[in-house]
Write an enzyme that holds these catalytic residues in place. Structure first.
Site, PDB file in Angstrom:
ATOM      1  CE  LYS A  51      49.696  28.602  46.729  1.00 24.13           C
ATOM      2  NZ  LYS A  51      49.067  27.294  46.482  1.00 24.13           N
ATOM      3  CE1 TYR A 263      40.418  26.817  46.646  1.00 24.59           C
ATOM      4  CE2 TYR A 263      39.388  27.447  48.719  1.00 24.59           C
ATOM      5  CZ  TYR A 263      40.511  27.089  47.995  1.00 24.59           C
ATOM      6  OH  TYR A 263      41.725  27.013  48.633  1.00 24.59           O
ATOM      7  CE1 TYR A 289      44.156  25.738  45.034  1.00 24.88           C
ATOM      8  CE2 TYR A 289      44.408  24.406  47.007  1.00 24.88           C
ATOM      9  CZ  TYR A 289      44.189  25.632  46.403  1.00 24.88           C
ATOM     10  OH  TYR A 289      43.999  26.739  47.177  1.00 24.88           O
TER      11      TYR A 289
END
Ligand code: PLP
Length: 330
Positions: A51, A263, A289
């Site tokens: 990010k 998720y 992830y």
């Protein structure tokens, strides 16, 4: 290759370039392919991750627009909110994190780091980010009424502007590869909201390379991501005034590695991949992830998806703080 640079406002937040590192022990174990890691887990900003690159562009825009408070959103173990918080602390901007879920009893992983940064966290037990949007709008209008200038960053920073960070990553990567005379056949990355893949797709085209981007979904179905990624990539290309056409059918995403619990819940294959990479390379992946993306990469090698002799770059997108919340009993 001549270094192309993006003509966009940007502020330095990350430690760049990140290393491009061969993983020879892992490659030997998997056979037939050579794996490299692009170490975007080492970008800085309170323990690194993908990010940061997006925030260099998004927060430059916020500052240009004279914003004084940043609002963003994510899951309870969001790396994006943790890194946004760190960047705002560094820049002296106020920040509000709207997290999707119930307030947990103990603060671990990313939440712990947010707590240390004295983050203003609002927990919203909503089902979707559309519902979160209602809360965000409410907070925004309250802030405006107080005379503040709020700036909203959508989940994952996955908009055209944020994706510029991964255009830049692709250019940085090809620059490193060209210096080593390395041909990159595939670039593999985890897909959570699509901005990383979108930026890489634009970057490959700007650098005029043939490398294929392979996304491994950790949440939505591939049909959804093919749409999202091509849309974000198209927005990103128009911001950069690049004449590109990127269609859903040009995007490769696998959705077989999300895991049965979905998720944010570790999968068996993902945990095995984390252990294999840790034990062969001393590199730590995360359960939400990069562990699942690596599980996908390993399975695709076994299934012969990559031609023999392929050079594969795995983008290590970070996320390691979540390990300390999720893998206590593994
Ligand atoms: C957000 C995130 C991703 C996914 O990136 P998107 O651009 O949202 O697709 C991958 N890995 C980690 C560790 C992340 O935090």
């Amino acid at each position: 290759m001549r270094m192309i640079s993006l003509n966009m406002p940007r502020i330095k937040l990350c430690q760049l370039p990140t290393d491009l590192e061969p993983a020879s022990n892992l490659s030997e174990k998997l056979e037939n392919v050579t794996i490299y890691f692009k170490r975007d887990d080492n970008t800085g900003l309170a323990m690194g991750g993908n990010k940061g690159r997006k925030l260099e562009f998004l927060l430059a825009d916020a500052i240009k627009k004279e914003a004084d408070v940043i609002i963003t959103t994510g899951s309870i173990q969001s790396n994006h909110t943790r890194m946004t918080c760190a960047a705002c602390r560094k820049l002296g901007l106020d920040v509000i994190l709207v997290l999707k879920g119930k307030k947990p009893l103990s603060f671990q992983g990313n939440l712990l780091l947010e707590k240390l940064m004295n983050a203003d966290i609002r927990f919203v037990d909503a089902l979707s980010y559309d519902d979160i949007g209602i809360t965000v709008n409410y907070i925004m209008s309250e802030l405006k009424a107080e005379g503040k200038k709020p700036y909203f960053i959508p989940v994952g920073g996955s908009v055209g502007l944020g994706a510029c960070g991964y255009v830049d990553c692709a250019l940085e990567l090809f620059n490193q590869a060209d210096k080593q005379n390395l041909r990159i056949d595939y670039i593999v990355n985890a897909v959570g909201s699509g901005g990383t893949s979108a930026g890489l797709e634009v970057g490959v085209r700007l650098a005029k390379k043939n490398s294929k981007i392979v996304g491994i979904s950790v949440d939505a179905e591939k049909t959804v991501f093919k749409q999202d990624i091509s849309r974000i990539a198209q927005d990103c290309a128009s911001l950069l005034e690049a004449d590109l056409k990127i269609l859903p059918e040009d995007i490769t995403v696998f959705d077989e590695y999300i895991g049965e619990d979905g998720y944010g819940k570790p999968s068996r294959q993902g945990i095995e991949a984390i252990k294999l990479v840790a034990e062969t390379e001393g590199i730590i992946l995360d359960p939400v992830y990069s562990g699942k993306a690596m599980a996908g990469l390993i399975d695709l090698v076994k299934k012969g998806f990559f031609e023999k002799g392929s050079n594969i770059v795995f983008i290590h997108t970070g996320g390691t703080p979540a390990l300390f919340d999720m893998l206590v009993n593994n």
